[in-house]
Design an enzyme around this catalytic site. Structure first.
Site, mmCIF file in Angstrom:
data_model
loop_
_atom_site.group_PDB
_atom_site.id
_atom_site.type_symbol
_atom_site.label_atom_id
_atom_site.label_comp_id
_atom_site.label_asym_id
_atom_site.label_seq_id
_atom_site.Cartn_x
_atom_site.Cartn_y
_atom_site.Cartn_z
ATOM 1 N N ASP A 192 1.880 3.104 -7.966
ATOM 2 C CA ASP A 192 0.763 2.702 -7.101
ATOM 3 C C ASP A 192 -0.556 3.327 -7.554
ATOM 4 O OD1 ASP A 192 -0.463 1.438 -5.002
ATOM 5 O OD2 ASP A 192 0.777 2.354 -3.440
ATOM 6 N N ASP A 234 -2.209 -4.803 1.357
ATOM 7 C CA ASP A 234 -1.069 -4.451 2.203
ATOM 8 C C ASP A 234 -0.967 -5.367 3.418
ATOM 9 O OD1 ASP A 234 -1.165 -2.322 0.475
ATOM 10 O OD2 ASP A 234 -0.918 -0.792 2.020
HETATM 11 C C1 9PG Z 1 1.274 4.264 0.388
HETATM 12 C C2 9PG Z 1 0.806 2.838 0.372
HETATM 13 C C3 9PG Z 1 1.944 1.822 0.241
HETATM 14 C C4 9PG Z 1 1.379 0.436 0.067
HETATM 15 C C5 9PG Z 1 0.419 0.423 -1.104
HETATM 16 C C6 9PG Z 1 -0.679 1.436 -0.890
HETATM 17 O O1 9PG Z 1 -7.626 1.392 0.198
HETATM 18 N N1 9PG Z 1 -6.811 2.179 0.704
HETATM 19 O O2 9PG Z 1 -7.181 3.207 1.303
HETATM 20 C C7 9PG Z 1 -5.429 1.906 0.577
HETATM 21 C C8 9PG Z 1 -4.495 2.803 1.076
HETATM 22 C C9 9PG Z 1 -3.150 2.523 0.963
HETATM 23 C C10 9PG Z 1 -2.752 1.368 0.339
HETATM 24 C C11 9PG Z 1 -3.665 0.478 -0.139
HETATM 25 C C12 9PG Z 1 -5.015 0.737 -0.037
HETATM 26 O O3 9PG Z 1 -1.419 1.072 0.253
HETATM 27 O O4 9PG Z 1 -0.126 -0.837 -1.308
HETATM 28 O O5 9PG Z 1 2.398 -0.506 -0.139
HETATM 29 O O6 9PG Z 1 2.758 2.140 -0.873
HETATM 30 O O7 9PG Z 1 -0.117 2.731 -0.703
HETATM 31 O O8 9PG Z 1 0.226 5.155 0.513
#
Ligand code: 9PG
Length: 669
Positions: free
Chosen positions: A423, A484
């Site tokens: 990720d 997400d």
């Molecule tokens: C875990 C998550 C999950 C999820 C991923 C990812 O922009 N943002 O602040 C942001 C935070 C989390 C995120 C996407 C964007 O999710 O897609 O499935 O694994 O991390 O932290």
């Protein structure tokens, strides 16, 4: 100059097409399609010398397959054109025949679309990474984008250039490829890089007559005697739909990049969308037990632990107090229950309190001026430090690469995880000073991914997430293609990349064409529970139908204690549809009904042996009525399935869709 009138010039239709198909192709050409030709008009390379002075070298007399070149101050820019993928591929390269090292800024390819400057046109603005949205926009409508004033971390997250040069505004810029559509009947011009081994790329459409494609070269050094190949650029024009053109780009890119498209259909369970950071070892264990006991209701292969286990962000082989057992023991329990063990990491990010950051402060990408590590993420849940930012690691550093290799060898070979969700991958392409000034940001990300693949081995299933789309092709087996999902519809999310089910649905439809062309699409998880969620039964069914209709990976994310026989039946029905659609996607791409639309009703379609399966979604807040002829489905009998009620109905002239609902249409010839 070469004209791309390929669709109209019968002699360029390849021999591979049989005589009968050729006749059919010619017939569609005569079928009142608009005549359009697009052509490459010039290439310009921008570079700076040792004293920091700017120079350009320009190539504007490109002809046929012969190589053309131009020289300036010892720097040679050369290019040749090849006919392939029903279009023209531009292969360009740069050589330094001078005595001194230069720094490369960018290579700019100007494409004349053939549309009039005054024409009304739309362009497909393709997003940078997994979570970034992709949408059709009116050409020239705006020079301002909501991200222009956003925090640096948001821009590094969602744009190949956190700060765009003024001549290439974000509002008019697409990543990796674009499609310009104009006219009635409409014609499309596609311009897209089909490789991503050399650099990040972007395409700007400021007026309908021109696409400016760029290789972003990040001031990388080119030493005396050195050479750099640029990524190939495909240019094509046709009367096909924008979605079909997008699929053609994906086919070409997958081919050029040796995409990994053969992994089996994936079904699994993921901890994130019920437990989020609060996941504990006990909660995981009770789910493993439940999944084992409910195997016939929920036939799954993978159990994937997400964010929340790690001792610190950046330290992926040790756990925090919520996970008293070792990661190896946990993988053993998952496997003993009969599942593949999966684990989440963010391999290019670290917080201040991690071992990796305290012990190896030199492994990070740093600001050119201050020498401080570059911020690439922000999350209060990730760290106990006062500093809530996460910093970008630098795969161009051989010490960090050796660490990455060992880490993934350990997670797979030693611990037993064979499914890896990687990720926040965009971090490795963050701008700043890298250990190796010879490699671009795009190469830095790719090198990091290659190192992980080498450590994890060929057999691991690697899922990319938060990942710039091009650089991962050929390395990952699966890729998240949208933001997400969330246990809420989320139309009030302020940014399109914020967790929200409705924006995830938009992305699943817009990027459906990538499935089994670049990798297996991961549409993100299905939440089945009807308690401890704000999703209504209609919304849950809309999510299930859209995920299934994409043919992509199918992971559920619930506390299994909230599920019952009824939700098992719902799951198996969705899984059966998903797997069927996936099997057809090998031959024919899954296409958005209207890639450019911004309307409430969206959908996608898959050709089957007996007709087609289409998903129709009303993402809007009011009921919608769709006239069947407007869908331009193949002729045949249509039945509509509503997963929420499990009711099938025959469809004639119209379909009524309540707000936040979907229907699965089967067309039988
Ligand atoms: C875990 C998550 C999950 C999820 C991923 C990812 O922009 N943002 O602040 C942001 C935070 C989390 C995120 C996407 C964007 O999710 O897609 O499935 O694994 O991390 O932290």
């Amino acid at each position: 100059m070469i004209s791309l009138r390929e669709r109209l010039n019968h002699s360029t239709l390849t021999e591979r097409i049989s005589a009968i198909e050729r006749l059919a192709a010619i017939r569609t050409l005569c079928n009142s399609r608009q005549v359009i030709s697009a052509q490459l008009s010039r290439i310009e390379l921008r570079f700076t010398d040792a004293a920091g002075h700017r120079h350009t070298v320009t190539l504007d007399a490109l002809s046929g397959e012969r190589e053309s070149s131009a020289v300036r101050d010892g720097i040679t820019l050369s290019a040749r054109l090849e006919q392939a993928h029903e279009g023209t591929i531009v292969r360009a390269g740069i050589a330094n025949r001078g005595a001194h090292t230069v720094r490369l800024t960018s290579a700019i390819f100007e494409i004349a679309t053939g549309f009039a400057p005054s024409a009304r046109a739309r362009f497909f603005k393709h997003g940078y990474q997994s979570w970034t949205n992709s949408l059709g926009y009116e050409v020239g409508a705006s020079r301002e984008h909501r991200r222009d004033k956003a925090h640096f971390v948001t821009r590094v997250n969602h744009q190949s250039e956190p700060t765009r040069p003024p001549e290439f505004p974000e509002a008019q810029t697409s990543e990796l490829f674009t499609i310009v559509e104009s006219g009635s009947p409409s014609a499309c011009v596609l311009a897209g890089f089909i490789g991503a081994k050399s650099s990040l790329t972007a395409l700007t459409v400021s007026s309908p007559d021109k696409i400016v494609a760029r290789a972003i070269l990040d001031d990388v050094t080119l030493a005396s005697g050195a050479h750099r190949d640029l990524d190939p650029l495909l240019i094509a024009a046709s009367g096909e739909s924008p979605a079909r053109m997008a699929a053609r780009w994906a086919e070409a890119a997958g081919h050029w990049m040796n995409a990994r498209v053969n992994a089996p259909f994936q079904r699994g369970w993921c901890s994130w969308y019920h437990y989020f950071h609060a996941i504990t070892e006990d909660a995981l264990r009770s789910n493993i037990k439940a999944l084992e006991a409910m195997r016939s209701e929920f036939p799954l292969d993978v159990v994937q632990l997400d964010d929340g286990f790690q001792s610190a962000l950046g330290d992926w082989d040790t756990t925090n107090a919520k996970f008293p057992s070792s990661l190896k023991k946990i993988a053993g329990e998952i496997r003993a229950a009969g599942f593949k063990a999966g684990i989440w990491t963010a391999p290019f990010l670290a917080c201040r309190d991690s071992r990796i950051m305290t012990e190896h402060p030199d492994w990070f990408i740093v600001h050119e001026e201050t020498g401080e590590p570059v911020r690439a993420g922000h999350n209060p849940n990730w760290t106990a430090s006062d500093d809530k930012f996460a910093y970008a690691l630098d795969p161009s550093n051989p010490g960090f690469r050796a660490h990455l290799h060992r880490l993934f060898e350990k997670l797979t070979g030693d611990f037993g995880y064979s499914y890896l969700k990687l990720d926040f991958l965009y971090a490795a392409a963050a701008p700043g000073r890298r250990h190796d000034q010879n490699i671009t940001r795009g190469e830095n990300l790719r090198r990091g991914l290659e190192t992980i693949r080498a450590g994890a081995g060929e057999d691991a299933f690697i899922l990319g997430c938060g990942c710039p789309i091009g650089q991962a092709i050929g390395i990952v087996d699966g890729m998240r293609i949208g933001p997400d999902v969330s246990p809420a519809w989320g139309a009030d999310a302020t940014r399109a990349a914020d967790p929200s089910t409705v924006y995830a649905l938009d992305a699943i439809i817009a990027r459906s064409f990538m499935h089994r062309r670049l990798w297996l699409n991961d549409p993100d998880c299905l939440m089945l529970r009807l308690r401890k969620t704000r999703l209504t039964p209609d919304e849950r069914a809309a999510l299930a139908a859209t995920i299934a209709g994409s043919g992509g990976m199918l992971l559920i994310s619930d506390d299994m204690a909230l599920l019952d026989a009824e939700s098992g039946k719902f799951f198996r029905e969705a899984a059966q549809i998903a797997e069927k659609i996936d099997s057809y996607a090998v031959r024919e791409p899954i296409l958005a009904l209207d890639l450019m639309t911004t309307g409430d009703v969206r959908g996608m379609i898959t050709q089957t042996k007996v007709g087609a399966i289409a998903i129709l979604l009303n993402r809007g807040d009011s009921p919608a009525r769709v006239q069947v002829p407007d869908l331009k489905l193949p002729a045949g009998e249509i039945t509509a399935l509503d997963l929420a009620s499990d009711e099938r109905s025959e469809i004639f002239d119209k379909i009524d869709l309540p707000p936040h609902s979907a229907r699965i249409l089967r067309v039988k010839r």
